[in-house]
Write an enzyme that holds these catalytic residues in place. Structure first.
Site, PDB file in Angstrom:
ATOM      1  CB  VAL A  88       2.775  14.479  -6.053  1.00 26.38           C
ATOM      2  CG1 VAL A  88       4.049  14.537  -5.314  1.00 26.38           C
ATOM      3  CG2 VAL A  88       3.018  15.207  -7.264  1.00 26.38           C
ATOM      4  NE  ARG A 117     -12.492   6.138   3.163  1.00 26.57           N
ATOM      5  CZ  ARG A 117     -11.922   5.788   4.222  1.00 26.57           C
ATOM      6  NH1 ARG A 117     -11.115   4.756   4.488  1.00 26.57           N
ATOM      7  NH2 ARG A 117     -12.394   6.406   5.345  1.00 26.57           N
ATOM      8  CB  VAL A 198      13.445  23.611  -7.252  1.00 28.30           C
ATOM      9  CG1 VAL A 198      14.017  24.250  -8.696  1.00 28.30           C
ATOM     10  CG2 VAL A 198      12.909  24.922  -6.501  1.00 28.30           C
ATOM     11  N   GLY A 200      11.074  19.281  -9.910  1.00 33.35           N
ATOM     12  CA  GLY A 200      10.708  17.921  -9.718  1.00 33.35           C
ATOM     13  C   GLY A 200      11.537  16.668  -8.984  1.00 33.35           C
ATOM     14  N   GLY A 253      -2.546  16.229 -20.107  1.00 34.41           N
ATOM     15  CA  GLY A 253      -2.240  16.313 -18.753  1.00 34.41           C
ATOM     16  C   GLY A 253      -1.170  17.287 -18.486  1.00 34.41           C
ATOM     17  CD  GLU A 256      -2.780  22.331 -13.370  1.00 36.19           C
ATOM     18  OE1 GLU A 256      -3.940  21.991 -13.405  1.00 36.19           O
ATOM     19  OE2 GLU A 256      -2.010  21.334 -13.067  1.00 36.19           O
ATOM     20  CG  ASP A 267       5.887  26.496 -12.203  1.00 37.42           C
ATOM     21  OD1 ASP A 267       5.127  25.961 -11.372  1.00 37.42           O
ATOM     22  OD2 ASP A 267       6.807  26.094 -12.885  1.00 37.42           O
ATOM     23  CE  LYS A 271       8.703  24.736 -10.619  1.00 36.45           C
ATOM     24  NZ  LYS A 271       8.551  23.873 -12.119  1.00 36.45           N
TER      25      LYS A 271
END
Length: 481
Positions: A88, A117, A198, A200, A253, A256, A267, A271
């Site tokens: 993100v 970097r 909440v 996304g 992906g 997790e 999760d 929310k």
């Protein structure tokens, strides 16, 4: 010809106030012909009409916003520090460096920062692994994207205490410590944006607070976890095991390495606590919201859902208790009607559905996870702060009064799958869980829909059957309308 001793216009009359109706005998040249006088009157009418058109276009130009100078154009851009340069954080940086009016990226913090970097970030941006640099006077807004509660909560407290605004995507911190953070923000004249915490990239916080501010919301429900929705959607569309789909989600992906927070409902629990505070105006302690896992579901459960005209989703629901101060809330797998908004999201999509006393039902649908959608929500909060429009968001979270208690959901029909066939049905009936409809089953399993009962009643029955190897409840899903 038109004339006046002191000039072209009559005394006390400005040019814009004088029109063809003012052409009378007092202002006419007695030597001018009638035709010439008529021509002059026509010219004045044409000028008046043209002036009216110009005025309308100028007004339309400014009303459209094209001619309005905004606060962000008049003010020095807000200097932004990103804390956490993960998926993100990188997406937020890309948006900022490609040019957003009123915002300028100045610092990036990350542990072991050299490995983070990238050459596409301008040389003017300072990279650091010293958190104190984030709180220096040359930073106006801190974007917290490290996740977890520690040390994220302490860093957010520190920023707000110094009068720096904060934007975060951290659902756990907001659910557990939102009250303290909002009190700090208000006390120090800072702003706190949390749209990304909440669903996304779905603007549900701002949508509820601003778009539905005139309504009184009594219920909020939704599919709030993209990982669970991806797994359940895949299991419904193909004959594969839970373990196989989970491994695929991890490889892509979407899940997790340790997926417990997603699969077991924690999760979505955080929310839902935020949505209860913002939407229902009732704060709850997130850990008091009951959670049930989606683990253990098999192909037979999805076949049964299709037979009943339903789909399986991880559903989060919170509703105000009538004539009381409590909140009915729960998170867990449920069977929803195929024509419902909850069933119509697939893959990693999220949906939030709210019910209002006056406005009825409103749905917010979109991508609930991923770097780019979440970054859009983060930058939207930054823009609101830069333009001076974030006060409503900062005041979205109720800070008056104590937390409300969470009570069990009301009685609903449930789908049950149990080992033990007829004996399982007999034993469950003894415990008050009565079958209303039996479904096709194999391998001496019982598949049925119960009469309305609470999930807690079924769980009590399951506990009583714990030591009975022949009879066990393997799955229990409420039927949500």
């Amino acid at each position: 010809m038109l004339r006046h001793d002191a000039g072209l216009y009559p005394p006390g009359v400005e040019p814009r106030d004088w029109g063809p109706d003012d052409v009378d005998e007092r202002h006419q040249d007695p030597h001018a012909s009638a035709d010439l006088q008529g021509d002059v009157a026509k010219i004045f009418r044409a000028i008046t009409k043209f002036e009216a058109i110009i005025r309308k276009r100028v007004v339309a130009f400014f009303l459209s916003g094209a001619g309005v100078i905004t606060n962000s154009e008049l003010m020095t851009p807000l200097r932004v520090a990103i804390v956490g340069f993960g998926t993100v954080g990188r997406s937020v940086a890309r948006i900022l460096i490609h040019g957003v009016s009123g915002l300028r990226l100045t610092r990036v913090f990350n542990r072991n920062v050299n490995r983070k970097r990238v050459d596409w970030v301008p040389a003017s941006v300072s990279w650091t692994e010293t958190i104190d640099d984030v709180f220096s006077p040359d930073v106006d807004v801190v974007v917290e994207l490290v996740g977890g509660t520690d040390p994220a909560f302490e860093w957010m407290r520190r920023a707000l205490s110094k009068g720096k605004s904060v934007v975060t995507a951290n659902k756990q911190v907001m659910a557990r410590h939102g009250l303290e953070l909002f009190e700090l923000a208000r006390a120090n004249g800072a702003q706190l944006g949390f749209e990304a915490s909440v669903a996304g990239g779905i603007p549900v916080i701002r949508g509820i607070q601003e778009g539905l501010g005139g309504d009184e919301l009594i219920r909020v429900q939704g599919v709030l976890n993209g990982t669970c929705n991806y797994i359940l959607s895949e299991m419904a569309s193909s004959v594969v095991s839970f373990e196989t789909v989970l491994a695929d989600a991890q490889a892509r992906g979407y899940a997790e390495a340790d997926p417990a927070v997603d699969l077991d409902g924690f999760d979505a629990q955080a929310k839902l606590a935020i949505l209860s505070a913002v939407g229902l105006r009732r704060r709850v302690e997130p850990t008091t919201i009951p959670c049930r896992s989606i683990r253990g579901l098999v192909t037979a459960d999805f076949d049964a859902a299709r037979e009943l005209g339903r789909a399986i989703r991880q559903v989060s629901v919170a509703e105000r208790v009538k004539n009381g101060s409590g909140v009915r809330a729960a998170v867990g797998p449920a069977m929803v009607r195929l024509d419902s908004r909850l069933a119509q999201v697939a893959g990693s999509e999220n949906v939030v559905v709210v019910d209002g006393v006056r406005g009825g039902q409103t749905a917010f649908v979109g991508q609930g996870a991923g770097g780019d959608p979440t970054a859009v929500a983060v930058v939207s909060d930054l823009l609101a702060i830069a333009s001076g429009n974030s006060r409503m968001i900062t005041h979205a979270f109720p800070v008056v009064g104590s937390d409300h208690r969470v009570v069990e959901m009301g009685a609903q029909p449930h789908y049950l799958r149990a080992a033990g066939g007829d004996e399982a049905e007999r034993r469950l009936t003894e415990f008050g869980v009565v079958g209303a409809q039996r479904l096709d089953a194999v391998d001496n399993e019982l598949l049925m829909v119960t009469d309305p009962c609470t999930t807690e009643a079924i769980e009590k029955s399951m506990n009583k059957l714990t030591n009975d190897e022949a009879v066990r409840v393997l799955a229990a899903l409420p039927l949500v309308d």
